[in-house]
Design a protein around this motif. Structure first.
Motif, PDB file in Angstrom:
ATOM      1  N   ASN A 172     -14.764 -30.136  92.751  1.00 21.23           N
ATOM      2  CA  ASN A 172     -14.580 -30.531  91.352  1.00 21.23           C
ATOM      3  C   ASN A 172     -13.760 -31.806  91.239  1.00 21.23           C
ATOM      4  O   ASN A 172     -12.881 -31.944  90.400  1.00 21.23           O
ATOM      5  N   GLY A 173     -14.080 -32.753  92.115  1.00 24.09           N
ATOM      6  CA  GLY A 173     -13.593 -34.106  91.966  1.00 24.09           C
ATOM      7  C   GLY A 173     -12.218 -34.375  92.529  1.00 24.09           C
ATOM      8  O   GLY A 173     -11.436 -33.470  92.833  1.00 24.09           O
TER       9      GLY A 173
ATOM     10  N   THR B   5     -15.610 -38.864  97.770  1.00 28.17           N
ATOM     11  CA  THR B   5     -16.765 -39.121  98.625  1.00 28.17           C
ATOM     12  C   THR B   5     -17.980 -39.495  97.790  1.00 28.17           C
ATOM     13  O   THR B   5     -18.781 -40.340  98.191  1.00 28.17           O
ATOM     14  N   HIS B   6     -18.095 -38.904  96.613  1.00 31.54           N
ATOM     15  CA  HIS B   6     -19.260 -39.179  95.761  1.00 31.54           C
ATOM     16  C   HIS B   6     -19.231 -40.574  95.178  1.00 31.54           C
ATOM     17  O   HIS B   6     -20.267 -41.083  94.714  1.00 31.54           O
ATOM     18  N   LYS B   7     -18.081 -41.246  95.175  1.00 36.49           N
ATOM     19  CA  LYS B   7     -18.006 -42.573  94.572  1.00 36.49           C
ATOM     20  C   LYS B   7     -18.462 -43.679  95.516  1.00 36.49           C
ATOM     21  O   LYS B   7     -18.829 -44.765  95.060  1.00 36.49           O
TER      22      LYS B   7
ATOM     23  N   LEU C 223     -22.974 -35.671  96.386  1.00 35.17           N
ATOM     24  CA  LEU C 223     -23.249 -35.371  94.986  1.00 35.17           C
ATOM     25  C   LEU C 223     -21.986 -35.524  94.139  1.00 35.17           C
ATOM     26  O   LEU C 223     -20.864 -35.410  94.640  1.00 35.17           O
ATOM     27  N   ARG C 224     -22.196 -35.741  92.865  1.00 35.55           N
ATOM     28  CA  ARG C 224     -21.089 -35.952  91.926  1.00 35.55           C
ATOM     29  C   ARG C 224     -20.074 -34.813  92.022  1.00 35.55           C
ATOM     30  O   ARG C 224     -20.439 -33.649  92.131  1.00 35.55           O
ATOM     31  N   GLN C 225     -18.801 -35.188  91.995  1.00 33.21           N
ATOM     32  CA  GLN C 225     -17.642 -34.305  92.107  1.00 33.21           C
ATOM     33  C   GLN C 225     -17.330 -33.901  93.546  1.00 33.21           C
ATOM     34  O   GLN C 225     -16.389 -33.156  93.789  1.00 33.21           O
TER      35      GLN C 225
ATOM     36  N   SER D 265     -23.613 -31.691 100.590  1.00 33.89           N
ATOM     37  CA  SER D 265     -23.676 -33.156 100.508  1.00 33.89           C
ATOM     38  C   SER D 265     -22.456 -33.808 101.153  1.00 33.89           C
ATOM     39  O   SER D 265     -22.554 -34.898 101.715  1.00 33.89           O
ATOM     40  N   LEU D 266     -21.301 -33.159 101.080  1.00 31.56           N
ATOM     41  CA  LEU D 266     -20.120 -33.680 101.777  1.00 31.56           C
ATOM     42  C   LEU D 266     -20.342 -33.659 103.284  1.00 31.56           C
ATOM     43  O   LEU D 266     -19.961 -34.599 104.003  1.00 31.56           O
ATOM     44  N   ASP D 267     -20.955 -32.603 103.766  1.00 31.41           N
ATOM     45  CA  ASP D 267     -21.271 -32.488 105.189  1.00 31.41           C
ATOM     46  C   ASP D 267     -22.234 -33.597 105.617  1.00 31.41           C
ATOM     47  O   ASP D 267     -22.040 -34.263 106.643  1.00 31.41           O
ATOM     48  N   VAL D 268     -23.266 -33.818 104.815  1.00 33.03           N
ATOM     49  CA  VAL D 268     -24.276 -34.826 105.140  1.00 33.03           C
ATOM     50  C   VAL D 268     -23.710 -36.236 105.003  1.00 33.03           C
ATOM     51  O   VAL D 268     -24.028 -37.131 105.802  1.00 33.03           O
TER      52      VAL D 268
END
Length: 795
Positions: free
Chosen positions: A394-395, A587-589, A594-596, A633-636
């Motif tokens: 959550n960001g 990481t999403h920025k 993915l977002r957050q 997505s963080l893993d990837v």
């Protein structure tokens, strides 16, 4: 070294484009080896086209020969298209075969641009008129489309005449069961090896055979000067014993690469050297070649593995019956619906098959990970240079609050940038801590603030010490880089603050700067990069001597009323200073999450004392129903950055520099718009290097000097484009770009907008942006012409 005029900027044959390319100085092309190489192939293609169009002539033939010579240093460091292709081109040029040269060059360009050579063996094989490349693949290994391709650098003392035979022996090691396929690149000395590491973005592994010499045959004055400044005295004379020195240099530039050393020296002697810590394997020089081959593949496989994502894919293929509180899991409530089936058609079934609120089946718990999430977080720690990593769904707003709550107690004091993100303010409120705000320098002309000068942070600590409140100061919280691109000298900030209070904790909010780990230019100015440098420095006896010399001058207990303390560049006592560093990372920025999707990076030597408090902070702020797709997505994103982050980040810098050059030098666009340069965004007092521009004749050596010396540097990927001179305020121009041209951006000021290049942008995006600005500038010109003198005067 100051910024030099373009006409006098020295040029390096393998780090700058040809004179006809956009910039002869080469700063931008050092940041993007891929673009530099492609530009040179395109230059050769244009020369061949001119030769074909205008007919045979000695001048056109000589131009092709010259362009080909310029390519040779680049291609000596690459596997494709290979030396046989260059020899074929050389023969065709010599024979006056203009059409043959053009056909072969066009084929190479197409393969390089599309990446087809990575998966199609035919791109390496004979065309209708001659041999293109050199790749000889065993029949069982010809089907490479399912295999990921990479290149491995072999640094060897053997004569270059033996390299083709060695390459063939390496290729023969390929087996049908190999998960990846790699091509060898051979070099014969220390300098060429480092050039390959910098310029060849396909490299994933480096194999060193001890005994190679130091010097390159290429004429590279800037590179050699830079290298000499980074090596210990006498390194160049250590011929035959350079393996560990090169391993260390490789890891400093690209720490993600695997380095394997083959040596006939005693293994204990090698492993006792601190540089050996960066080695993946050490082999005796006569080791079985297949073991080396397997070690290369195993190293890439380790980085390629995404523990959580791999397991989530397997989970999605299982026939699972769900009796938990998540109706969308497996997608039955979507696809059987008469009213919301379009949602399933839009997202596809896999998204819903990969959903669950259970932690069984290997999905693990984000709150208390022990399985695949834990493995994924450990892999992220390796990639980002941290001791521990925690995934957050959550960001970074939540990441910041977690860190504050874990570390702070009621009454603690936090030195904080007044302009920091609101999550820091809320985090301090929740923890009961007291902020002691420090002010960033203003940029009044552009209605924005920069970053907080180190002097202001030191002044705050000394004021609190004078008031007897230093013991209550727990953390220093700063944003690196700022929204507008101001990057701190993180090492110096931590050093000087630790000299005043040796147990300070640092929270660096790097929400917009997570990608920086994967650039050798940015990395030293990241939280974890600076922490690693300080850890090494504190272990050096010479550092203690520096401190003791300072102690004789200023005393062991720095007097807050002594004006010298504020003006002296302080060093802490390495026997007392603790390295307690936290970095939050959106990481999403800046990466493919993915977002957050966010991470908390921990480099705290006292973390064991706070681990339970940190877990409680996680329990407080994290959802008990985290989004599995964000975790995956963080893993990837970690996998991508470890395997191709270097190339992607260099490309984003290249795109940013190209936008700067195109906007600021375009005869029409520059009348109404410009992208601000370091000289406009950073006051001169914080730029002792004197670097004022990224594009006005600056070389990469200038950029490196600024990174070493300046208190603040500007992240080139963050572009402040002034639009006030075109008659727009920032909000108006942002809305115009969004509504009329489908160009989206985040931030505006009174008279500017902020553009950010990232790993998603392409050179086509750059060209389209310029096209849009040209169109807008033409519209302004037309309005001024039709409005007459009064309109021009008003404008």
């Amino acid at each position: 070294m100051k910024t030099m005029p373009a006409k006098t900027a020295p040029r390096s044959d393998t780090s700058s484009p040809s004179p006809s390319s956009a910039s002869a100085a080469g700063l931008d092309h050092f940041f993007s080896a891929v673009s530099a190489r492609h530009d040179r192939w395109r230059d050769l293609g244009k020369a061949a086209q001119a030769w074909v169009a205008k007919g045979a002539g000695p001048a056109l033939k000589a131009e092709c020969a010259r362009r080909l010579e310029e390519l040779k240093p680049f291609e000596s460091l690459q596997a494709f298209p290979g030396t046989r292709c260059l020899r074929t081109l050389e023969e065709r040029v010599g024979a006056g075969d203009a059409h043959g040269v053009l056909r072969l060059v066009q084929r190479v360009i197409q393969a390089l641009m599309s990446g087809a050579y990575r998966s199609e063996a035919g791109e390496w094989e004979a065309d209708e008129e001659g041999t293109l490349g050199e790749r000889v693949m065993p029949t069982a290994a010809r089907e490479t489309s399912a295999r990921h391709y990479f290149e491995t650098l072999f640094v060897t003392p053997s004569p270059a005449a033996r390299w083709p035979a060695q390459i063939q022996q390496i290729r023969k090691l390929r087996r049908p069961q190999d998960e990846f396929v790699y091509e060898p690149v051979m070099v014969g000395n220390f300098e060429d090896a480092l050039l390959a590491v910098i310029l060849n973005t396909n490299l994933e592994s480096v194999v060193l055979y001890d005994g190679f010499p130091f010097a390159s045959a290429h004429d590279l004055p800037l590179f050699k000067s830079w290298l000499a400044s980074r090596l210990p005295a006498g390194a160049q004379e250590s011929a035959g014993d350079l393996g560990l020195a090169l391993a260390r240099a490789v890891k400093q530039i690209r720490p993600e690469l695997d380095v394997i050393l083959l040596s006939d020296r005693n293994a204990d002697e090698i492993l006792s050297d601190p540089a050996a810590a960066g080695l993946r394997r050490v082999f005796y020089e006569v080791e079985e070649p297949l073991e080396i081959h397997l070690s290369i593949l195993a190293g890439v496989a380790e980085r390629f593995e995404t523990p959580f994502f791999d397991n989530l894919k397997k989970y999605a293929q299982k026939p699972v019956g769900t009796f938990h509180a998540l109706p969308v899991a497996r997608g039955k409530s979507i696809f059987r619906s008469h009213w919301i089936r379009d949602m399933g058609e839009f997202y596809g079934p896999t998204l819903f098959l990969a959903e669950s609120s259970a932690t069984t089946g290997g999905l693990d718990s984000l709150l208390e990970p022990t399985g695949n999430i834990k493995k994924a977080q450990d892999a992220a720690a390796r990639a980002f240079g941290a001791d521990r990593v925690f995934f957050v769904t959550n960001g970074t707003s939540t990441s910041n609050k977690m860190v504050h709550q874990a570390l702070l107690e009621p009454g603690d004091i936090v030195i904080a940038d007044r302009n920091c993100h609101k999550s820091h303010h809320y985090g301090m409120v929740l923890a009961g801590a007291q902020p002691y705000y420090v002010e960033a320098f203003p940029l009044v002309a552009y209605s924005m603030y920069g970053a907080v000068p180190l002097r202001a942070v030191k002044q705050a600590l000394l004021e609190l010490k004078a008031a007897g409140r230093l013991a209550k100061v727990k953390t220093v919280t700063l944003t690196n880089c700022t929204f507008d691109g101001h990057v701190y000298d993180t090492r110096r900030v931590m050093e000087e603050c630790l000299a005043i209070k040796p147990d300070l904790i640092f929270l660096w909010d790097e929400a917009w700067f997570g990608f920086a780990r994967f650039s050798p230019f940015y990395r030293p100015r990241t939280a974890m990069g600076a922490r690693a440098a300080l850890k090494e420095a504190f272990a050096d006896p010479a550092y203690l001597e520096r401190y003791l010399a300072q102690e004789k001058t200023l005393g062991a207990d720095l007097d807050p009323k002594d004006p010298r303390v504020l003006t002296t560049r302080l060093v802490p006592d390495p026997r007392k200073a603790k390295l307690r560093v936290y970095q939050t990372n959106s990481t999403h920025k800046s990466m493919s999450a993915l977002r957050q999707g966010s991470m908390v990076l921990v480099g705290d030597e006292d973390f064991a004392r706070h681990e339970q408090a940190f877990k409680e902070a996680v329990f407080t702020h994290a959802s008990t129903s985290p989004n599995l797709q964000i975790i995956a997505s963080l893993d990837v994103a970690r996998r991508q950055m470890e395997l191709e982050g270097y190339e992607l980040v260099m490309g984003s810098i290249q795109n940013a520099l190209e936008i700067r050059r195109q906007v600021n030098h375009h005869p029409l666009v520059s009348k109404y718009f410009r992208v601000l340069e370091p000289g406009e965004m950073i006051p001169s007092e914080f730029r002792p290097s004197g670097m004022t521009s990224f594009t006005e004749g600056a070389t990469w050596a200038d950029a490196l000097q600024a990174l070493r010396e300046d208190e603040f540097v500007l992240d080139p990927t963050r572009l402040t484009l002034v639009c006030g001179t075109a008659g727009f305020d920032g909000t108006q121009f942002k809305n115009l770009l969004a509504s009329e041209y489908e160009i989206q951006l985040n931030k505006t000021s009174r008279n500017s907008i902020l553009l950010q290049t990232n790993i998603n942008n392409t050179r086509s995006d750059v060209a389209n942006l310029l096209k849009v600005l040209v169109e807008i500038a033409k519209g302004i010109e037309e309005r001024l012409k039709s409005g007459g003198a009064a309109a021009r005067a008003a404008f």
